[in-house]
Design a protein around this motif. Structure first.
Motif, mmCIF file in Angstrom:
data_model
loop_
_atom_site.group_PDB
_atom_site.id
_atom_site.type_symbol
_atom_site.label_atom_id
_atom_site.label_comp_id
_atom_site.label_asym_id
_atom_site.label_seq_id
_atom_site.Cartn_x
_atom_site.Cartn_y
_atom_site.Cartn_z
ATOM 1 N N ILE A 89 47.577 43.146 51.160
ATOM 2 C CA ILE A 89 46.287 42.448 51.157
ATOM 3 C C ILE A 89 46.435 40.987 51.588
ATOM 4 O O ILE A 89 45.712 40.526 52.494
ATOM 5 N N TYR A 93 45.039 39.487 55.246
ATOM 6 C CA TYR A 93 44.091 38.353 55.253
ATOM 7 C C TYR A 93 44.632 37.204 56.093
ATOM 8 O O TYR A 93 43.894 36.571 56.872
ATOM 9 N N THR A 188 38.329 40.438 48.887
ATOM 10 C CA THR A 188 38.816 41.716 48.352
ATOM 11 C C THR A 188 37.693 42.640 47.886
ATOM 12 O O THR A 188 37.710 43.838 48.220
ATOM 13 N N LYS A 192 36.497 46.730 49.640
ATOM 14 C CA LYS A 192 36.899 47.726 48.645
ATOM 15 C C LYS A 192 37.062 49.110 49.265
ATOM 16 O O LYS A 192 37.972 49.849 48.908
ATOM 17 N N ILE A 195 40.402 49.312 50.944
ATOM 18 C CA ILE A 195 41.486 49.332 49.963
ATOM 19 C C ILE A 195 41.601 50.713 49.323
ATOM 20 O O ILE A 195 42.711 51.254 49.159
#
Length: 277
Positions: A89, A93, A188, A192, A195
């Protein structure tokens, strides 16, 4: 036109129906065989069991180390998935938002690494872990799993983070939020779906993995489910424990089916949004 439309739908659905039968039938046969004795399996392999009992499941779980292997696989799957997100993550980013010299080269390097056969790294990885005394260690195996899926996870997350409006991050920065706060509290939650999609695909991959566990683990009590099932297959061949083998296969497969069924909508949604990007 109505008749042609109906015929076209039937022509499409018949092959899909036949393919579904081909896929589902072995699973149903395996599930039924798990409740049979060896005598029933050989005498009437296609019939229902005369008596439904859990003896094969108990034997597979206790006598053939499937219970311990199940817990080991659950441990490395959960830990590997969490570690992969922890690494991927922030990296995704940084590559998507913090443009710096060489960021495109670094991203392309991650993507190119997905094209390399993983078997090329098994021998160097073995000697690297041997040097650091990390062989036969479930924690180390979880770390290896996590690192192996970082490029794939970054590939998914970068596309989702590219859809997040920069204005939201700029407004949060004006309000005094730190870059880490922006990542955790703004970006984040908005990615979702990506992810969840990456986590589910990674978890299924870790759960089904066999070769790395076979190479990096040595103690029988630390075997994962794939290795334990291979040992059970050998035992079934020489001990005629076919019912126990079917029961072990059910124990290995049913959690994946349940897991995928629960999160199927998230996977489809995540893949669709990624494809649109």
């Amino acid at each position: 036109m109505q008749i042609l439309s109906t015929l076209s739908k039937i022509a499409v659905r018949i092959p899909l129906f036949l393919w579904s039968i081909i896929v589902v039938f072995p699973l149903v046969w395996m599930f039924i065989g798990a409740f049979k004795t060896n005598a029933e399996i050989f005498s009437s392999p296609w019939s229902w069991p005369q008596q439904w009992n859990l003896n094969n499941f108990v034997a597979a779980w206790s006598n053939y180390n499937i219970g311990t292997a199940f817990l080991n696989s659950l441990f490395v799957t959960i830990l590997g998935s969490l570690l992969c997100l922890l690494f991927a993550i922030p990296t995704a980013y940084a590559l998507e938002r913090l443009r710096f010299k060489g960021s495109d080269v670094l991203l392309n390097t991650y993507l190119a690494s997905m094209m390399l056969p993983s078997v090329l790294g098994w021998i160097p990885l073995f000697f690297l872990l041997l040097k650091f005394n990390m062989l036969d260690n479930l924690w180390a195996l979880s770390l290896v799993y996590a690192v192996s899926q970082i490029p794939f996870t970054i590939f998914i997350l970068v596309s989702f983070m590219g859809n997040v409006p920069r204005e939201l991050e700029e407004a949060a920065a004006i309000d005094g939020m730190s870059p880490y706060g922006i990542l955790l509290k703004i970006v984040t939650p908005l990615v979702k779906s990506g992810i969840i999609t990456a986590t589910i695909l990674n978890a299924i991959s870790f759960w089904n993995e066999y070769f790395l566990a076979l190479i990096l683990l040595d103690t029988k009590s630390k075997n994962t489910l794939g290795v334990a099932m291979d040992l059970l297959k050998t035992s079934a061949r020489y001990e005629s424990a076919w019912g126990v083998l079917f029961a072990g296969l059910c124990i290995a497969v049913i959690p994946v089916i349940i897991f995928y069924s629960i999160f199927q909508r998230h996977i489809v949604k995540g893949m669709t949004e990624g494809a649109i990007k």
